[in-house]
Motif scaffolding. Structure first.
Motif, short mmCIF file in Angstrom:
data_model
loop_
_atom_site.label_atom_id
_atom_site.label_comp_id
_atom_site.label_asym_id
_atom_site.label_seq_id
_atom_site.Cartn_x
_atom_site.Cartn_y
_atom_site.Cartn_z
N LEU A 148 -2.40 -5.13 -6.34
CA LEU A 148 -0.07 -5.11 -6.95
C LEU A 148 -0.20 -6.12 -5.70
N GLU A 149 -0.43 -6.06 -4.42
CA GLU A 149 0.23 -7.67 -3.95
C GLU A 149 -1.01 -8.58 -3.57
N THR A 150 -0.46 -9.86 -4.02
CA THR A 150 -2.02 -11.02 -3.68
C THR A 150 -1.57 -11.42 -1.55
N GLY A 171 2.47 5.44 10.18
CA GLY A 171 3.03 5.01 11.50
C GLY A 171 5.06 4.48 10.61
N PRO A 172 5.85 3.33 11.06
CA PRO A 172 7.17 3.80 10.83
C PRO A 172 7.21 3.12 9.50
N SER A 173 8.42 3.62 8.67
CA SER A 173 8.82 2.83 7.70
C SER A 173 8.85 1.41 7.81
N GLY A 174 7.97 0.59 7.07
CA GLY A 174 8.27 -1.01 7.23
C GLY A 174 7.45 -1.61 8.24
N SER A 175 6.80 -0.74 8.85
CA SER A 175 5.08 -1.57 9.09
C SER A 175 4.17 -1.60 8.25
N GLY A 176 4.07 -2.85 7.06
CA GLY A 176 3.27 -2.73 6.35
C GLY A 176 1.79 -1.78 5.87
N LYS A 177 2.61 0.01 6.21
CA LYS A 177 1.12 0.61 5.39
C LYS A 177 0.99 -0.04 3.37
N THR A 178 2.04 0.27 2.83
CA THR A 178 2.08 0.19 1.33
C THR A 178 1.75 -0.89 1.72
N THR A 179 2.06 -2.06 2.26
CA THR A 179 1.01 -2.98 1.77
C THR A 179 0.06 -3.44 1.89
N VAL A 180 -0.45 -2.75 2.30
CA VAL A 180 -2.05 -2.82 3.01
C VAL A 180 -2.35 -1.81 1.57
N SER A 206 2.97 -12.12 3.84
CA SER A 206 4.61 -12.61 4.21
C SER A 206 5.30 -12.82 2.53
N PHE A 207 6.53 -12.39 3.05
CA PHE A 207 7.36 -11.92 1.48
C PHE A 207 8.25 -13.67 2.58
N GLY A 208 7.93 -14.42 1.54
CA GLY A 208 8.98 -15.44 2.28
C GLY A 208 8.79 -16.21 3.63
N ASP A 209 9.88 -16.08 4.67
CA ASP A 209 9.47 -16.62 6.29
C ASP A 209 8.87 -14.31 6.63
N HIS A 210 8.76 -13.65 5.69
CA HIS A 210 8.80 -12.37 6.79
C HIS A 210 7.35 -12.02 7.00
N GLU A 211 6.80 -12.30 7.78
CA GLU A 211 5.40 -12.09 8.06
C GLU A 211 5.47 -10.41 7.84
N VAL A 212 4.53 -9.44 6.94
CA VAL A 212 4.58 -8.39 6.40
C VAL A 212 3.06 -7.79 7.28
N LEU A 213 1.97 -8.62 7.15
CA LEU A 213 1.01 -8.12 7.92
C LEU A 213 -0.30 -9.17 8.27
P1 ADP Z 1 5.85 0.74 4.72
O1 ADP Z 1 4.66 1.29 4.39
O2 ADP Z 1 4.54 1.09 6.34
O3 ADP Z 1 7.04 1.33 4.84
P2 ADP Z 1 5.85 -0.96 4.04
O4 ADP Z 1 4.50 -2.19 3.20
O5 ADP Z 1 5.88 -1.29 1.99
O6 ADP Z 1 5.56 -0.16 4.88
O7 ADP Z 1 6.57 -2.77 3.90
C1 ADP Z 1 6.95 -3.63 4.79
C2 ADP Z 1 7.55 -4.74 4.94
O8 ADP Z 1 7.14 -5.85 4.15
C3 ADP Z 1 9.64 -4.20 4.92
O9 ADP Z 1 9.82 -4.82 5.74
C4 ADP Z 1 9.74 -4.46 3.80
O10 ADP Z 1 10.89 -4.45 3.23
C5 ADP Z 1 8.67 -6.10 3.34
N1 ADP Z 1 8.63 -6.04 1.57
C6 ADP Z 1 7.47 -5.06 0.82
N2 ADP Z 1 7.42 -5.40 0.00
C7 ADP Z 1 7.79 -6.08 -0.34
C8 ADP Z 1 8.39 -7.28 -1.33
N3 ADP Z 1 8.38 -7.08 -3.22
N4 ADP Z 1 9.19 -7.97 -1.58
C9 ADP Z 1 9.52 -8.47 0.22
N5 ADP Z 1 9.55 -8.12 1.08
C10 ADP Z 1 8.88 -6.78 0.89
#
Ligand code: ADP
Length: 272
Positions: free
Chosen positions: A73-75, A57-66, A33-40
């Motif tokens: 680079l993310e914990t 997957g669509p932009s914002g779906s969490g691919k980069t975060t995985v 999660s980033f703050g309240d936003h559960e990303v994965l």
């Molecule tokens: P994708 O690669 O599928 O486009 P991301 O993994 O980049 O998706 O992002 C997933 C969600 O996490 C998005 O809503 C993005 O705005 C949010 N997010 C990513 N990195 C951060 C960050 N460092 N701080 C806050 N929100 C983030």
């Protein structure tokens, strides 16, 4: 699985032999999660040695975060990530003192990452960029590293550019240097985060071509991309993500040609 990488020949992937039930990469219950936003939300997948996994997957779906979680680079806030013999459990309290840092450093060393834009050092030549990590970070002998670096530049088709500076290269050539630089660290796993999305269309093909070569040589790769044709041709496994979960998974024939869910169908219609 398993490829016979000869010692000192980094253009061959590291020799990674799997035992049944023990894939090179295992991710279980990954949460972030980033703050309240559960990303994965509880991401599970495995990657076998010598295979290519494509995340779509669509932009914002969490691919980069995985991808960034694999490379520390993310914990993550939860779940377990194992690459090779290095396993980090993010579910409980972190180990005390420097123990967590050491775990994260060990996990990070398992993979090499290629970013959307290359981040090459502008004041260093192509060759210097490639040898910087192995000599400075890994403290390997300069002569040995130089030979490897030249072979890697040859592998990405840039042997003759070794003494040029990044600004003298096209965007596609810069990305290929970025690939050589990541390979020079001899990772077990190569991660690609939309490596062609910042390129002019006519430069995309040369980068995908290098990635196909790596795949056919047996490199283990996880690739975030919108290049569906690349996924069709190269992926062993496609993971379709939406809203922080893996919605569909399977071969390209399953996920790309015959998606089961409406979400995947709509996404593929939009980008094809
Ligand atoms: P994708 O690669 O599928 O486009 P991301 O993994 O980049 O998706 O992002 C997933 C969600 O996490 C998005 O809503 C993005 O705005 C949010 N997010 C990513 N990195 C951060 C960050 N460092 N701080 C806050 N929100 C983030």
């Amino acid at each position: 699985y398993g490829h016979s990488g000869q010692p000192g020949h980094p253009e061959q992937p590291p020799s990674v032999h799997e035992t049944p039930g023990h894939p090179l990469v295992a991710v279980t219950g990954l949460a972030k999660s980033f703050g309240d936003h559960e990303v994965l939300t509880s991401i599970d997948f495995e990657v076998h040695a010598g295979s290519v996994t494509v995340l779509i997957g669509p932009s914002g779906s969490g691919k980069t975060t995985v991808l960034r979680s694999l490379n520390t680079l993310e914990t993550p806030d939860g779940g377990v990530v194992r690459i090779g013999e290095v396993e980090v459990d993010f579910s409980g309290p972190a180990p005390k003192g420097s123990a967590r840092k050491k775990q994260l450093a060990a996990l990070r060393d398992q993979s090499g990452m290629v970013f959307q834009s290359h981040n090459l050092f502008p004041h260093m030549t192509v060759l210097q960029n490639v040898i910087e990590g192995p000599t400075v970070v890994q403290r390997r002998p300069r002569e040995e590293v130089m030979g490897e670096a030249r072979r890697l530049l040859d592998l990405v088709g840039l042997a003759e550019k070794a003494d040029q500076y990044p600004y003298q290269l096209s965007g596609g050539q810069q990305q290929r240097v970025g690939i050589a630089r990541a390979l020079a660290l001899r990772p077990k796993l190569m991660l690609f985060d939309e490596p062609t999305s910042a390129l002019d269309p006519e430069l995309v093909g040369e980068v995908l071509h290098v990635m196909k070569d790596l795949a056919s040589q047996g490199w283990t790769m996880v690739v975030v991309t919108h290049e569906i044709r690349f996924a069709q041709q190269v992926a062993d496994q496609v993971l379709f993500m939406d809203g922080g979960v893996i919605v569909e998974r399977g071969t390209p024939g399953e996920v790309l040609a015959n998606p089961r869910t409406e979400r995947a169908r709509q996404f593929l219609q939009r980008i094809l």
